[in-house]
Motif scaffolding. Sequence first.
Motif, mmCIF file in Angstrom:
data_model
loop_
_atom_site.group_PDB
_atom_site.id
_atom_site.type_symbol
_atom_site.label_atom_id
_atom_site.label_comp_id
_atom_site.label_asym_id
_atom_site.label_seq_id
_atom_site.Cartn_x
_atom_site.Cartn_y
_atom_site.Cartn_z
ATOM 1 N N ALA B 115 26.219 -37.626 38.998
ATOM 2 C CA ALA B 115 27.904 -37.677 38.068
ATOM 3 C C ALA B 115 28.595 -36.410 38.407
ATOM 4 O O ALA B 115 29.649 -36.368 38.833
ATOM 5 N N VAL B 116 28.077 -35.219 38.312
ATOM 6 C CA VAL B 116 28.484 -33.741 38.447
ATOM 7 C C VAL B 116 29.074 -33.680 39.873
ATOM 8 O O VAL B 116 30.063 -33.403 40.061
ATOM 9 N N HIS B 117 28.124 -34.337 40.865
ATOM 10 C CA HIS B 117 28.636 -34.240 42.359
ATOM 11 C C HIS B 117 29.821 -34.834 42.646
ATOM 12 O O HIS B 117 30.730 -34.582 43.510
ATOM 13 N N GLU B 118 29.904 -36.075 41.848
ATOM 14 C CA GLU B 118 31.264 -36.801 42.019
ATOM 15 C C GLU B 118 32.435 -36.346 41.586
ATOM 16 O O GLU B 118 33.749 -36.095 42.027
ATOM 17 N N GLN B 119 32.278 -35.276 40.487
ATOM 18 C CA GLN B 119 33.410 -34.642 39.675
ATOM 19 C C GLN B 119 33.732 -33.275 40.684
ATOM 20 O O GLN B 119 35.000 -32.885 40.893
ATOM 21 N N ASP B 120 32.658 -32.954 41.264
ATOM 22 C CA ASP B 120 32.916 -31.512 41.997
ATOM 23 C C ASP B 120 31.579 -31.418 42.904
ATOM 24 O O ASP B 120 30.476 -31.091 42.477
ATOM 25 N N PRO B 121 31.918 -31.803 44.059
ATOM 26 C CA PRO B 121 30.686 -31.826 45.046
ATOM 27 C C PRO B 121 29.778 -30.570 45.113
ATOM 28 O O PRO B 121 30.175 -29.317 45.203
ATOM 29 N N ILE B 122 28.422 -30.936 44.994
ATOM 30 C CA ILE B 122 27.316 -29.641 45.096
ATOM 31 C C ILE B 122 27.016 -29.513 46.339
ATOM 32 O O ILE B 122 26.640 -30.516 47.137
ATOM 33 N N ASP B 123 26.506 -28.322 46.670
ATOM 34 C CA ASP B 123 25.983 -27.884 47.729
ATOM 35 C C ASP B 123 24.744 -27.793 47.892
ATOM 36 O O ASP B 123 23.876 -28.160 48.589
ATOM 37 N N LEU B 124 24.168 -26.852 47.024
ATOM 38 C CA LEU B 124 22.885 -26.591 46.669
ATOM 39 C C LEU B 124 22.227 -26.870 45.199
ATOM 40 O O LEU B 124 22.979 -26.556 44.077
ATOM 41 N N ILE B 125 21.247 -27.297 45.109
ATOM 42 C CA ILE B 125 20.436 -27.747 43.809
ATOM 43 C C ILE B 125 19.141 -26.821 43.759
ATOM 44 O O ILE B 125 18.192 -26.971 44.477
ATOM 45 N N PHE B 126 19.291 -25.980 42.797
ATOM 46 C CA PHE B 126 17.974 -25.156 42.502
ATOM 47 C C PHE B 126 17.209 -25.548 41.647
ATOM 48 O O PHE B 126 17.429 -26.215 40.444
ATOM 49 N N PHE B 127 15.877 -25.541 41.626
ATOM 50 C CA PHE B 127 14.796 -25.758 40.706
ATOM 51 C C PHE B 127 13.897 -24.530 40.710
ATOM 52 O O PHE B 127 13.792 -23.648 41.677
ATOM 53 N N GLY B 128 13.174 -24.457 39.570
ATOM 54 C CA GLY B 128 11.773 -23.521 39.745
ATOM 55 C C GLY B 128 10.964 -24.082 40.532
ATOM 56 O O GLY B 128 10.819 -25.223 40.641
ATOM 57 N N LYS B 129 9.951 -23.236 40.789
ATOM 58 C CA LYS B 129 8.877 -23.615 41.247
ATOM 59 C C LYS B 129 7.975 -24.672 40.359
ATOM 60 O O LYS B 129 7.645 -25.613 41.146
ATOM 61 N N GLN B 130 7.940 -24.424 39.244
ATOM 62 C CA GLN B 130 7.121 -25.044 38.553
ATOM 63 C C GLN B 130 7.391 -24.798 37.214
ATOM 64 O O GLN B 130 7.894 -23.641 36.773
#
Lengths: 347, 286
Positions: B115-130
């Motif tokens: 949904a966020v991507h539709e509003q405003d295209p995302i290039d990179l998605i960050f997560f923590g290792k764990q």
Amino acid sequence: MIRRFWVYIEQEDGKAHQVSWELLGVARKLTEEIKDELEQSGDTALVEGVLVGHQMEEVAKEALQYGADTVYYVDDPAVKHYLNKPYTSVLTQLVKKYEPEVFLIGATTLGRDLAGAVATGVGTGLTADTTHLAMGEVKNSTSKLLLATRPAFGGNVIATILCRNHRPQMATVRPRVFSMPARLPEAPGRIVREEIAITPDMINAEIIELIANKASAVKVEYADVIVAGGRGLGGAKGFELLQELADELGGVVGASRACVDAHWIAYDHQVGQTGKTVRPKLYIAAGISGAIQHKVGMQESDFILAINRDPHAPIFDIATMGIVGDLYEVIPAMIKEIRARKEAQHV
Amino acid sequence: MAMEELTVFHALVSIKQVPDTTNIRIDPETNNLIRQGIPTILNPYDAHAVAAAVEWKRKLNGKVTIITMGPAAAVTSLRECIEMGADRAILISDRAFAGADTWATSYVLTEVIKAVHEQDPIDLIFFGKQAIDGDTAQVGPGVAVRLDLPVVSYAVKIHDVNLEEKFVIIERKTENRNEVIKAKLPAALTCEKEIAEIPYASLPNLVYSLRYEPEVWTTEGPITFEPSLLGLKGSPTTVFKTGTPEKHVAGEVFKTAEVGVAGAVKIAFDRILEVEGVASMLGVQK
Ligand SMILES: Cc1cc2nc3c(=O)[nH]c(=O)nc-3n(C[C@H](O)[C@H](O)[C@H](O)COP(=O)(O)OP(=O)(O)OC[C@H]3O[C@@H](n4cnc5c(N)ncnc54)[C@H](O)[C@@H]3O)c2cc1C
Ligand SMILES: Nc1ncnc2c1ncn2[C@@H]1O[C@H](COP(=O)(O)O)[C@@H](O)[C@H]1O
């Protein structure tokens, strides 16, 4: 019916990761735990390995020697090195084809990355980082289920997790928790080559460079002897002394986070919750107080020798033996003692 | 050139608020976690992921969106991210999400990211290792599979983000070495602490964050979720039982002041050599 117990045979650069063999041993143990059910139903249980790579025939054979009844082998130059997407696609397809009951993967950096993706792709549950596995009876289940036990909340809690309604029941398993099975020269199992096309849409990333990492060569997580130091060392130089003892004992140097934060030593040496989990035969903790986050990373060691000036240091609660004293007296004395004992051997 | 054309890079960071495991206590009678009064923190790896996202936002003149699924109290962690320089924060919070395992968690996060991507295209998605409460390291790869994006886990360095040619070059750590991976954008990564140092907050950011109110997304909207896939119900795994780890028995302690340094060391080696396999390993007799 065939009840399949799968193990992912992990390889990097054509070498199998030892945890794969440990898991073949565990899978065999699990099939023995459902013997009663098999006798009643007339079903058979198989321990099967899955191997993805290129020119891995030797590894496939090795898997048979460590007890696999079958090895499913996907051989393609496009999957010579691990990449998440093509490996996930291949394993997801194989799981859908053979519908294994249990699927075990090593809780290594590679295995954890792969397992999370495969479980999501297949639509099943995954228990991460397990330290104990059993097939056990559970209320309202017609057959035994995989009881996957793991530490949680920084090792403060032990939780046993079930996956009732989805298959396979997946778990990643920590290396060195289970012992190696015997390697049999004569292996009756068979290798089944699986033809799975690696299509361009599976390739969404590529490895452009491999950098040998000097620090990773340390590998505290696989060492049999670890001489670890804490803030009590008082400075980076203290690790030279520990290294000297580690060399005499054929071991490696570990560290508490306090030392890593102080830049006395590289992060790869850190033992604990946010570092490595280790299980050596001998762990020497010198100048380490024994915070819970450190303990969860090393408390399963066979023999823990704690050296600390403070008789109330919590590390003594879990140590097999403790020495209350100055590490700068004790460690040099240990170096001297081991050298003397080795020498005595030669005369 | 208009201002909005200058803002090209959009990073999203998925963060979790976790109990500070330093202070965990177990009820000795029930063996349950005493959750009351346990301080919570922004998952340490996620903090570094946010730092990296903000670093690249500055380099590429972009923006950073933070999402988290959790209780209302997670707003403090979201504020911490705003303080570090993130622009927008979304709290995904609803009783229906409670008890989610990693599978159900990755479902909800995926729907929100779409949904966020539709509003405003995302290039990179960050997560923590764990996340340090569960240590599963599954959510990042899980979301990436659902979105069919490349995922680089255990990332230690972002070498390049090329928005024109739509690729990213990320260095990751494996057990034996480092790998430099070129992946198509959009892509996902899970971050080790080395990915970026936590920045000191600027005073304006600090002041702004104190009053910042995140958007709250629930099952009521702005997007819809499939109810059967949520929370406990939507989780393939269930907790069968919990307990406290086996207590280790404290071994014998010797004081050098009493037995002498050499004495203590001698006892130590006599005992160490009794451990199965050690004598032969060291090449010394028992
Ligand atoms: C989320 C989180 C994750 C963490 N993860 C980790 C982790 O992965 N690994 C980890 O180790 N820590 C971790 N920590 C940190 C942990 O809480 C402790 O702060 C840390 O382990 C303390 O390190 P230490 O024992 O070296 O230092 P200290 O606690 O300062 O202990 C030093 C000890 O040395 C003794 N000493 C001093 N001089 C001498 C001498 N000459 N001879 C003998 N003894 C001496 C002292 O009596 C003392 O007991 C984490 C913390 C948090 C909050
Ligand atoms: N509830 C959540 N909300 C947002 N992100 C999460 C959540 N749980 C996990 N994550 C993300 O996934 C990473 C890995 O978490 P885990 O798989 O639980 O170890 C974390 O570092 C976060 O980036």
